[in-house]
Motif scaffolding. Structure first.
Motif, PDB file in Angstrom:
ATOM      1  N   VAL A  66       0.830  -1.205   0.000  1.00  0.00           N
ATOM      2  CA  VAL A  66       0.000   0.000   0.000  1.00  0.00           C
ATOM      3  C   VAL A  66       0.867   1.258   0.000  1.00  0.00           C
ATOM      4  N   GLN A  67       1.880   1.295   0.862  1.00  0.00           N
ATOM      5  CA  GLN A  67       2.713   2.493   0.967  1.00  0.00           C
ATOM      6  C   GLN A  67       3.573   2.709  -0.272  1.00  0.00           C
ATOM      7  N   LYS A  68       4.137   1.646  -0.822  1.00  0.00           N
ATOM      8  CA  LYS A  68       4.988   1.782  -2.000  1.00  0.00           C
ATOM      9  C   LYS A  68       4.176   2.128  -3.241  1.00  0.00           C
ATOM     10  N   LEU A  69       3.043   1.435  -3.426  1.00  0.00           N
ATOM     11  CA  LEU A  69       2.244   1.637  -4.637  1.00  0.00           C
ATOM     12  C   LEU A  69       1.458   2.941  -4.618  1.00  0.00           C
ATOM     13  N   PHE A  70       1.255   3.522  -3.435  1.00  0.00           N
ATOM     14  CA  PHE A  70       0.518   4.789  -3.363  1.00  0.00           C
ATOM     15  C   PHE A  70       1.160   5.836  -4.277  1.00  0.00           C
ATOM     16  N   GLN A  71       2.460   6.035  -4.126  1.00  0.00           N
ATOM     17  CA  GLN A  71       3.153   7.036  -4.938  1.00  0.00           C
ATOM     18  C   GLN A  71       3.217   6.613  -6.407  1.00  0.00           C
ATOM     19  N   VAL A  72       3.449   5.324  -6.650  1.00  0.00           N
ATOM     20  CA  VAL A  72       3.572   4.815  -8.021  1.00  0.00           C
ATOM     21  C   VAL A  72       2.266   4.978  -8.784  1.00  0.00           C
ATOM     22  N   VAL A  73       1.151   4.538  -8.180  1.00  0.00           N
ATOM     23  CA  VAL A  73      -0.153   4.620  -8.837  1.00  0.00           C
ATOM     24  C   VAL A  73      -0.598   6.073  -8.977  1.00  0.00           C
ATOM     25  N   SER A  74      -0.327   6.887  -7.957  1.00  0.00           N
ATOM     26  CA  SER A  74      -0.683   8.313  -8.035  1.00  0.00           C
ATOM     27  C   SER A  74       0.017   8.993  -9.212  1.00  0.00           C
ATOM     28  N   ASP A  75       1.302   8.711  -9.378  1.00  0.00           N
ATOM     29  CA  ASP A  75       2.052   9.319 -10.475  1.00  0.00           C
ATOM     30  C   ASP A  75       1.585   8.821 -11.837  1.00  0.00           C
ATOM     31  N   ALA A  76       1.187   7.540 -11.907  1.00  0.00           N
ATOM     32  CA  ALA A  76       0.829   6.944 -13.197  1.00  0.00           C
ATOM     33  C   ALA A  76      -0.615   7.226 -13.606  1.00  0.00           C
ATOM     34  N   TRP A  77      -1.550   7.111 -12.690  1.00  0.00           N
ATOM     35  CA  TRP A  77      -2.972   7.206 -13.033  1.00  0.00           C
ATOM     36  C   TRP A  77      -3.747   8.257 -12.242  1.00  0.00           C
ATOM     37  N   GLY A  78      -3.082   8.972 -11.369  1.00  0.00           N
ATOM     38  CA  GLY A  78      -3.766  10.013 -10.604  1.00  0.00           C
ATOM     39  C   GLY A  78      -4.112   9.560  -9.207  1.00  0.00           C
ATOM     40  N   ILE A  79      -4.064  10.498  -8.276  1.00  0.00           N
ATOM     41  CA  ILE A  79      -4.306  10.164  -6.872  1.00  0.00           C
ATOM     42  C   ILE A  79      -5.739   9.700  -6.631  1.00  0.00           C
ATOM     43  N   TYR A  80      -6.668  10.151  -7.490  1.00  0.00           N
ATOM     44  CA  TYR A  80      -8.074   9.746  -7.331  1.00  0.00           C
ATOM     45  C   TYR A  80      -8.237   8.243  -7.540  1.00  0.00           C
ATOM     46  N   THR A  81      -7.423   7.649  -8.435  1.00  0.00           N
ATOM     47  CA  THR A  81      -7.495   6.205  -8.679  1.00  0.00           C
ATOM     48  C   THR A  81      -7.164   5.421  -7.411  1.00  0.00           C
ATOM     49  N   VAL A  82      -6.183   5.895  -6.663  1.00  0.00           N
ATOM     50  CA  VAL A  82      -5.778   5.231  -5.423  1.00  0.00           C
ATOM     51  C   VAL A  82      -6.935   5.207  -4.430  1.00  0.00           C
ATOM     52  N   PHE A  83      -7.576   6.354  -4.236  1.00  0.00           N
ATOM     53  CA  PHE A  83      -8.648   6.428  -3.239  1.00  0.00           C
ATOM     54  C   PHE A  83      -9.885   5.652  -3.673  1.00  0.00           C
ATOM     55  N   TRP A  84     -10.165   5.619  -4.955  1.00  0.00           N
ATOM     56  CA  TRP A  84     -11.272   4.782  -5.415  1.00  0.00           C
ATOM     57  C   TRP A  84     -10.981   3.306  -5.172  1.00  0.00           C
ATOM     58  N   GLY A  85      -9.726   2.897  -5.375  1.00  0.00           N
ATOM     59  CA  GLY A  85      -9.349   1.512  -5.070  1.00  0.00           C
ATOM     60  C   GLY A  85      -9.509   1.198  -3.598  1.00  0.00           C
ATOM     61  N   PHE A  86      -9.083   2.117  -2.726  1.00  0.00           N
ATOM     62  CA  PHE A  86      -9.270   1.935  -1.288  1.00  0.00           C
ATOM     63  C   PHE A  86     -10.758   1.786  -0.945  1.00  0.00           C
ATOM     64  N   SER A  87     -11.599   2.548  -1.626  1.00  0.00           N
ATOM     65  CA  SER A  87     -13.044   2.502  -1.371  1.00  0.00           C
ATOM     66  C   SER A  87     -13.617   1.132  -1.705  1.00  0.00           C
ATOM     67  N   VAL A  88     -13.215   0.575  -2.839  1.00  0.00           N
ATOM     68  CA  VAL A  88     -13.703  -0.745  -3.254  1.00  0.00           C
ATOM     69  C   VAL A  88     -13.313  -1.802  -2.217  1.00  0.00           C
ATOM     70  N   PHE A  89     -12.059  -1.788  -1.771  1.00  0.00           N
ATOM     71  CA  PHE A  89     -11.609  -2.756  -0.760  1.00  0.00           C
ATOM     72  C   PHE A  89     -12.374  -2.591   0.549  1.00  0.00           C
ATOM     73  N   SER A  90     -12.694  -1.361   0.911  1.00  0.00           N
ATOM     74  CA  SER A  90     -13.422  -1.107   2.154  1.00  0.00           C
ATOM     75  C   SER A  90     -14.810  -1.739   2.122  1.00  0.00           C
ATOM     76  N   PHE A  91     -15.514  -1.579   1.003  1.00  0.00           N
ATOM     77  CA  PHE A  91     -16.866  -2.133   0.900  1.00  0.00           C
ATOM     78  C   PHE A  91     -16.848  -3.659   0.804  1.00  0.00           C
ATOM     79  N   LEU A  92     -15.840  -4.216   0.131  1.00  0.00           N
ATOM     80  CA  LEU A  92     -15.696  -5.672   0.125  1.00  0.00           C
ATOM     81  C   LEU A  92     -15.434  -6.182   1.538  1.00  0.00           C
ATOM     82  N   GLY A  93     -14.634  -5.436   2.288  1.00  0.00           N
ATOM     83  CA  GLY A  93     -14.358  -5.800   3.679  1.00  0.00           C
ATOM     84  C   GLY A  93     -15.606  -5.750   4.540  1.00  0.00           C
ATOM     85  N   LEU A  94     -16.471  -4.777   4.277  1.00  0.00           N
ATOM     86  CA  LEU A  94     -17.736  -4.674   5.009  1.00  0.00           C
ATOM     87  C   LEU A  94     -18.548  -5.956   4.861  1.00  0.00           C
TER      88      LEU A  94
END
Length: 464
Positions: free
Chosen positions: A397-425
């Motif tokens: 999570v910590q390493k890919l945060f910067q990598v994914v943010s630089d490649a596809w935008g920081i919004y992509t990271v947070f949307w991914g976190f959201s999907v995992f959160s709801f699956l966890g629910l």
């Protein structure tokens, strides 16, 4: 004041001293937030690229996956207390290296030492606090581990922006030294002594932890340990024994939700994230607010975990972080396409709500679960597996945060976190049993019933 109340105060006092080491782990975890902006700046005495910074953040957690197995051996062979005391040494060495560092490579090594200590602490501390506590306050004492971690993070947010990197390291070194000075006088776990049939030492230990008559509790602990130790456990028993397998599956699932909801990235990169927003508050000030809210909410979790229960807090937590991750991602997405100055308040508000939701459940309860779900003879092994898995997940999570943010935008990271959160629910709702106020024996009995029910359901499905 009744004997029961005095006992609870003793338990809290012991746990508070023991969890000073997790506050030390928190200082290591939060250190990058105020430090990275300095290292990235033109004034840095150690010029650092963003890629090097992402390694500096994540290498600590990667190294934390190396020490759970040795920690388990030491805790089982030499005791929980001795192992926690040894865990302070890598932290001290890490901060010494930060003080003398003149290159990125030395900072990497410093973070690696911190990671080794981090792995020791989060393998053994939940076990120690779980074993010194009575059923009534076991959940609250276990959440102290995370609360003290958040206090350490808050200290970085509050002190880091106003002092040099080396001064901050010198201040942080006070915590592990204080831990050694105080914890060396505290008792060992009575469970550990009884595991090796040292009844007199177990009785002395329990007398230091309780007020009033301890004979019944000591006898119950002895029976529980003897039951668990009838057959010496091995690593394979985590998989071969059905109840252990189910407990491991549940525990790893909860830790997956904890990590992939993005908490590690939000904490470590807090000041960097706030710098991207168009808030009218300075990034370091927003980080301080975030840290204060985090600590306050963890205090609330300490109170609620033994009142509301584990499952309701986790469900509320997963729902909240899922919604807030989606909100933050959507804000960053539209901020690239339109003027969002009129919503400058939204990112800090959403992140603060995220922190509240995360802190009341996902931040604290998984460490309660890992301390409760396994019998004594395999608890160390389970703790090792859980924390190796957590370390690898947190590193990703910590390493890919910067990598994914630089490649596809920081919004992509947070949307991914959201999907995992709801699956966890959905996962928590479907499989997690409630363990509030139950003894270790009752929890094991409940797991056996659940396994039997699952097997019966599978059999009916096959026959159908």
């Amino acid at each position: 004041m009744t004997a029961k109340t005095r006992s609870h105060w003793k338990e809290y006092g012991t746990a508070l001293c023991a969890t000073l080491i997790t506050a030390t782990a928190g200082t290591c975890f939060g250190w990058p937030s105020p430090t990275l902006p300095y290292l990235y700046s033109a004034n840095s005495s150690i010029p650092t690229s963003k890629d090097e910074g992402s390694w500096m953040v994540s290498i600590m957690i990667l190294c934390s996956a190396l020490t759970p197995i040795p920690s388990a051996y030491f805790a089982d062979r030499f005791g929980r207390k001795t192992t926690l005391l040894l865990g302070a040494i890598p932290f001290i060495l890490g901060w010494v290296l930060v003080i003398v560092a003149k290159s990125v490579a030395i900072l990497y090594v410093a973070r690696m030492f911190s990671g080794l200590g981090y792995g020791i602490v989060y393998t053994v501390a939940p076990m120690y606090t779980g074993e010194i506590a009575t059923n009534e306050v076991r959940g609250a004492l276990s959440t102290l581990i995370t609360l003290m971690n958040k206090v350490g993070i808050l200290a970085q947010y509050c002190i880091g922006p106003f002092v040099s990197m080396r001064t901050l390291a010198a201040i942080n070194m006070i915590l592990p030294i204080s831990f050694v000075i105080t914890f060396i006088f505290l008792p060992e776990s009575p469970y550990y002594y009884l595991k090796f049939e040292r009844s007199e030492r177990a009785e002395r230990s329990l007398r230091k932890l309780r007020s009033g008559d301890i004979r019944l509790e000591l006898k119950n602990i002895e029976i529980s340990v003897q039951e668990d130790m009838k057959n010496r456990a091995t690593w394979c028993d985590l998989i071969s024994e059905a109840t252990n397998r189910k407990a491991l599956w549940i525990s790893l699932g909860i830790f997956t939700v904890q990590q992939f909801c993005g908490s590690a990235a939000v904490v470590a990169y807090a000041q960097v994230i706030f710098a991207v927003t168009k808030s009218h508050i300075k990034p370091y000030q927003e980080s301080i607010i975030l840290g204060c809210v985090q600590v306050a909410t963890c205090c609330l979790s300490v109170i609620l975990v033994d009142r509301l229960g584990r499952k309701p807090l986790l469900l509320l937590s997963a729902l909240g972080v899922g919604l807030m991750n989606g909100t933050i991602g959507t804000y960053f997405y539209f901020s690239n396409k339109a003027n969002m100055d009129h919503l400058h308040w939204l990112p800090i508000t959403a992140i603060l709500i995220y922190i509240v939701c995360y802190a009341i459940g996902l931040s604290t309860v998984p460490y309660v679960i890992i301390g409760e779900m396994f019998p004594t003879n395999v608890k160390l092994y389970a703790s090792c597996v859980a924390h190796i898995y957590t370390g690898i997940s947190m590193f990703a999570v910590q390493k890919l945060f910067q990598v994914v943010s630089d490649a596809w935008g920081i919004y992509t990271v947070f949307w991914g976190f959201s999907v995992f959160s709801f699956l966890g629910l959905l996962f928590i709702l479907a499989v997690l049993p409630e363990t509030k106020g139950k003894s270790f024996a009752c929890i094991q009995a409940q797991l056996r019933r659940d396994v039997a029910r699952d097997n019966a359901s599978k059999l009916m499905t096959v026959e159908y």
